[in-house]
Design a protein around this motif. Structure first.
Motif, PDB file in Angstrom:
ATOM      1  N   VAL A   7       0.838  -1.200   0.000  1.00  0.00           N
ATOM      2  CA  VAL A   7       0.000   0.000   0.000  1.00  0.00           C
ATOM      3  C   VAL A   7       0.873   1.251   0.000  1.00  0.00           C
ATOM      4  O   VAL A   7       1.817   1.362   0.782  1.00  0.00           O
ATOM      5  CB  VAL A   7      -0.933   0.024   1.233  1.00  0.00           C
ATOM      6  CG1 VAL A   7      -1.836   1.259   1.188  1.00  0.00           C
ATOM      7  CG2 VAL A   7      -1.765  -1.248   1.299  1.00  0.00           C
ATOM      8  N   HIS A   9       0.770   5.151   0.787  1.00  0.00           N
ATOM      9  CA  HIS A   9      -0.043   6.131   1.499  1.00  0.00           C
ATOM     10  C   HIS A   9       0.260   7.560   1.081  1.00  0.00           C
ATOM     11  O   HIS A   9      -0.558   8.455   1.292  1.00  0.00           O
ATOM     12  CB  HIS A   9       0.170   5.986   3.014  1.00  0.00           C
ATOM     13  CG  HIS A   9      -0.447   4.758   3.588  1.00  0.00           C
ATOM     14  ND1 HIS A   9      -1.727   4.717   4.101  1.00  0.00           N
ATOM     15  CD2 HIS A   9       0.042   3.488   3.720  1.00  0.00           C
ATOM     16  CE1 HIS A   9      -2.008   3.503   4.532  1.00  0.00           C
ATOM     17  NE2 HIS A   9      -0.948   2.733   4.305  1.00  0.00           N
ATOM     18  N   ILE A  29      -4.995  -6.237   4.192  1.00  0.00           N
ATOM     19  CA  ILE A  29      -6.167  -5.490   3.755  1.00  0.00           C
ATOM     20  C   ILE A  29      -7.370  -6.427   3.711  1.00  0.00           C
ATOM     21  O   ILE A  29      -7.233  -7.663   3.786  1.00  0.00           O
ATOM     22  CB  ILE A  29      -5.953  -4.855   2.369  1.00  0.00           C
ATOM     23  CG1 ILE A  29      -5.689  -5.943   1.313  1.00  0.00           C
ATOM     24  CG2 ILE A  29      -4.805  -3.845   2.414  1.00  0.00           C
ATOM     25  CD1 ILE A  29      -5.722  -5.444  -0.117  1.00  0.00           C
ATOM     26  N   PRO A  65      -4.948   6.515   0.074  1.00  0.00           N
ATOM     27  CA  PRO A  65      -3.964   5.440  -0.111  1.00  0.00           C
ATOM     28  C   PRO A  65      -4.406   4.469  -1.208  1.00  0.00           C
ATOM     29  O   PRO A  65      -5.580   4.305  -1.458  1.00  0.00           O
ATOM     30  CB  PRO A  65      -3.917   4.761   1.259  1.00  0.00           C
ATOM     31  CG  PRO A  65      -5.183   5.129   1.940  1.00  0.00           C
ATOM     32  CD  PRO A  65      -5.720   6.359   1.318  1.00  0.00           C
ATOM     33  N   MET A  66      -3.419   3.835  -1.808  1.00  0.00           N
ATOM     34  CA  MET A  66      -3.687   2.999  -2.979  1.00  0.00           C
ATOM     35  C   MET A  66      -2.856   1.722  -2.935  1.00  0.00           C
ATOM     36  O   MET A  66      -1.689   1.755  -2.558  1.00  0.00           O
ATOM     37  CB  MET A  66      -3.355   3.793  -4.246  1.00  0.00           C
ATOM     38  CG  MET A  66      -3.439   3.014  -5.550  1.00  0.00           C
ATOM     39  SD  MET A  66      -3.175   4.063  -7.018  1.00  0.00           S
ATOM     40  CE  MET A  66      -4.820   4.799  -7.169  1.00  0.00           C
ATOM     41  N   LYS A 134     -10.443  -2.283   1.821  1.00  0.00           N
ATOM     42  CA  LYS A 134     -10.478  -1.543   3.076  1.00  0.00           C
ATOM     43  C   LYS A 134      -9.348  -2.019   3.975  1.00  0.00           C
ATOM     44  O   LYS A 134      -8.801  -3.116   3.794  1.00  0.00           O
ATOM     45  CB  LYS A 134     -11.809  -1.751   3.795  1.00  0.00           C
ATOM     46  CG  LYS A 134     -13.019  -1.169   3.082  1.00  0.00           C
ATOM     47  CD  LYS A 134     -14.294  -1.390   3.897  1.00  0.00           C
ATOM     48  CE  LYS A 134     -15.493  -0.763   3.209  1.00  0.00           C
ATOM     49  NZ  LYS A 134     -16.745  -0.965   3.981  1.00  0.00           N
ATOM     50  N   ASN A 135      -9.014  -1.201   4.971  1.00  0.00           N
ATOM     51  CA  ASN A 135      -8.116  -1.688   6.016  1.00  0.00           C
ATOM     52  C   ASN A 135      -8.957  -2.179   7.190  1.00  0.00           C
ATOM     53  O   ASN A 135     -10.194  -2.145   7.143  1.00  0.00           O
ATOM     54  CB  ASN A 135      -7.106  -0.617   6.434  1.00  0.00           C
ATOM     55  CG  ASN A 135      -7.755   0.597   7.092  1.00  0.00           C
ATOM     56  OD1 ASN A 135      -8.946   0.589   7.425  1.00  0.00           O
ATOM     57  ND2 ASN A 135      -6.976   1.650   7.282  1.00  0.00           N
ATOM     58  N   GLU A 139     -11.324   1.925   6.654  1.00  0.00           N
ATOM     59  CA  GLU A 139     -10.939   2.991   5.724  1.00  0.00           C
ATOM     60  C   GLU A 139     -10.790   2.410   4.324  1.00  0.00           C
ATOM     61  O   GLU A 139     -10.115   1.403   4.128  1.00  0.00           O
ATOM     62  CB  GLU A 139      -9.624   3.624   6.162  1.00  0.00           C
ATOM     63  CG  GLU A 139      -9.122   4.702   5.221  1.00  0.00           C
ATOM     64  CD  GLU A 139      -7.729   5.206   5.586  1.00  0.00           C
ATOM     65  OE1 GLU A 139      -7.269   6.166   4.930  1.00  0.00           O
ATOM     66  OE2 GLU A 139      -7.104   4.628   6.497  1.00  0.00           O
ATOM     67  N   GLU A 140     -11.419   3.065   3.349  1.00  0.00           N
ATOM     68  CA  GLU A 140     -11.358   2.570   1.977  1.00  0.00           C
ATOM     69  C   GLU A 140     -10.040   2.951   1.315  1.00  0.00           C
ATOM     70  O   GLU A 140      -9.552   4.076   1.476  1.00  0.00           O
ATOM     71  CB  GLU A 140     -12.522   3.133   1.151  1.00  0.00           C
ATOM     72  CG  GLU A 140     -13.870   2.528   1.504  1.00  0.00           C
ATOM     73  CD  GLU A 140     -14.954   2.947   0.516  1.00  0.00           C
ATOM     74  OE1 GLU A 140     -14.910   4.108   0.050  1.00  0.00           O
ATOM     75  OE2 GLU A 140     -15.823   2.121   0.207  1.00  0.00           O
ATOM     76  N   TYR A 141      -9.470   1.994   0.570  1.00  0.00           N
ATOM     77  CA  TYR A 141      -8.275   2.228  -0.221  1.00  0.00           C
ATOM     78  C   TYR A 141      -8.677   2.292  -1.695  1.00  0.00           C
ATOM     79  O   TYR A 141      -9.732   1.795  -2.098  1.00  0.00           O
ATOM     80  CB  TYR A 141      -7.246   1.114  -0.016  1.00  0.00           C
ATOM     81  CG  TYR A 141      -6.531   1.135   1.317  1.00  0.00           C
ATOM     82  CD1 TYR A 141      -6.719   2.160   2.236  1.00  0.00           C
ATOM     83  CD2 TYR A 141      -5.648   0.111   1.660  1.00  0.00           C
ATOM     84  CE1 TYR A 141      -6.046   2.171   3.451  1.00  0.00           C
ATOM     85  CE2 TYR A 141      -4.969   0.115   2.868  1.00  0.00           C
ATOM     86  CZ  TYR A 141      -5.177   1.151   3.761  1.00  0.00           C
ATOM     87  OH  TYR A 141      -4.504   1.171   4.964  1.00  0.00           O
ATOM     88  N   SER A 148      -4.477  -3.262  -9.082  1.00  0.00           N
ATOM     89  CA  SER A 148      -3.939  -3.414  -7.723  1.00  0.00           C
ATOM     90  C   SER A 148      -3.311  -4.793  -7.567  1.00  0.00           C
ATOM     91  O   SER A 148      -3.675  -5.584  -6.684  1.00  0.00           O
ATOM     92  CB  SER A 148      -5.026  -3.169  -6.672  1.00  0.00           C
ATOM     93  OG  SER A 148      -5.388  -1.801  -6.635  1.00  0.00           O
TER      94      SER A 148
END
Length: 378
Positions: A7, A9, A29, A65-66, A134-135, A139-141, A148
């Motif tokens: 990931v 950030h 994740i 974040p991606m 998500k983590n 929280e959505e990534y 990905s």
């Protein structure tokens, strides 16, 4: 589903070496269930590309974040609703721009220009606007180019996937999703090289060397490889270049036009991402020649060009994205060339990594030590 992934950030601001600053964090994740026309793919191999590096460096702006990674292959392990043409167990290669199939560009055979796919990629979404990562805190990534691929598993739209035969090694098949599709496509589709023509390739990374291999397979009479790295020039010779030239040398253009060719090349392709490299490629083409760029320089970069040259010499300058390919057609066709021994792209692979070694891999990529590095998942 809980999986490991790399990931990012923050885009930009990371000091090298990356093995110390660690811009990519290995995290656990959570993947949500696939939705309509979506599947879960177990990633088996993922290549490290300069397009990933440009996001890490901040040259290519993406939402954070991606989960990075856009060149990958794998196995479908779960289907969402209304999935047609794919089954669990299918082997697939990702195309880094999903194509909707019904816009004017897709309908005219130019899926690389799909507006819906480009919008989804720019926003870090899947084709239908979903975000499935998500983590543990909810929280959505964001998704990277609908792929990905730096993860054990990923959720993808079926419009990002191309089904392939199961005979191909995953680490080789992954390369066809970006490096080979872009390099080969730029030669045969955008430049439209025909047998007997001469070609200059500027920028000898994974995409440039794929172009060298593609030009050889397409029957180019002369393949000139150019770079500012002498070590890459040696490699290009091994890949089939008939001539090599260090484009950073003061008299390089005179050498190319007066000693290596008779006034220039028929076609040129550039993948260095530097304005000096594109300028060299354009000036090296002779009257009536075609120059293609498939590189992604910094967004602030600008090319100085005299329009009189375009008119008076009838030159063409063309952009190339996704190799101007139709992935569902071209990826299987290019793979068949590999199977037949006409496109030995396995020679591109210089390093095989574990996911945990990814930052060190991007150090090698940034320094020019590697051609194509592939993360291999067990």
């Amino acid at each position: 589903m809980r999986v490991k992934a790399a990931v990012l950030h923050q885009s930009g601001g990371h000091k090298r070496p990356y093995k110390d600053s660690k811009p990519l964090q290995i995290e656990e994740i959570i993947l949500e269930k696939p939705g309509k026309e979506e599947v879960i793919v177990q990633i088996k191999a993922a290549g490290l590309c300069h397009s990933d590096l440009s996001v890490i460096d901040g040259n290519r702006i993406r939402p954070m974040p991606m989960v990075l990674g856009h060149e990958a292959s794998g196995i479908i392990v779960e289907l969402g609703e209304d999935v047609k043409g794919f089954e669990v167990g299918d082997h697939v290669v990702f195309a880094f721009l999903p194509s909707c199939g019904h816009c004017d560009y897709c309908m005219s055979g130019r899926p690389a220009l799909c507006d819906t796919g480009a919008k989804a990629n720019n926003e870090g979404m899947l084709l239908n606007g979903d975000r499935k990562i998500k983590n543990e805190n909810g929280e959505e990534y964001f998704h990277h180019l609908g792929v990905s691929g730096f993860a054990e598993y990923t959720v993808a739209s079926v419009y990002s996937l191309v089904k392939i035969e199961k005979e191909y090694p995953f680490e080789v098949a992954a390369l066809f999703g970006c490096a080979v599709m872009t390099g080969m496509g730029a030669v045969v589709h955008t430049a439209k090289l025909t047998a007997g023509e001469s070609l200059l390739v500027v920028g000898l990374g994974g995409v440039g060397l794929s172009a060298v291999l593609g030009a050889k397979a397409a029957g180019a009479s002369q393949i000139i490889a150019a770079d500012v790295s002498d070590s890459k020039l040696v490699v290009a010779k091994e890949f089939g270049a008939t001539d090599i030239i260090n484009s950073g040398e003061e008299c390089a253009m005179d050498k190319l036009k007066q000693r290596i060719t008779r006034g220039g090349v028929d076609k040129s392709v550039e993948f260095a991402g530097a304005m000096a490299a594109l300028d060299f490629a354009f000036n090296a083409t002779k009257k009536g020649g075609v120059t293609v760029t498939g590189a992604l320089p910094h967004p602030d970069a600008r090319l100085s060009l005299n329009p009189l040259t375009l008119v008076g010499q009838e030159k063409s300058l063309k952009g190339c994205y996704l190799g101007s390919c139709v992935p569902a057609i071209d990826i299987p066709n290019f793979l068949a060339l590999y199977r037949n021994g006409n496109l030995p792209v396995d020679k591109l692979i210089t390093h095989r990594l574990k996911l945990e070694d990814i930052n060190e891999g991007f150090d090698r990529l940034a320094s020019g030590e590697a051609i194509r590095q592939v993360i291999v998942f067990d």
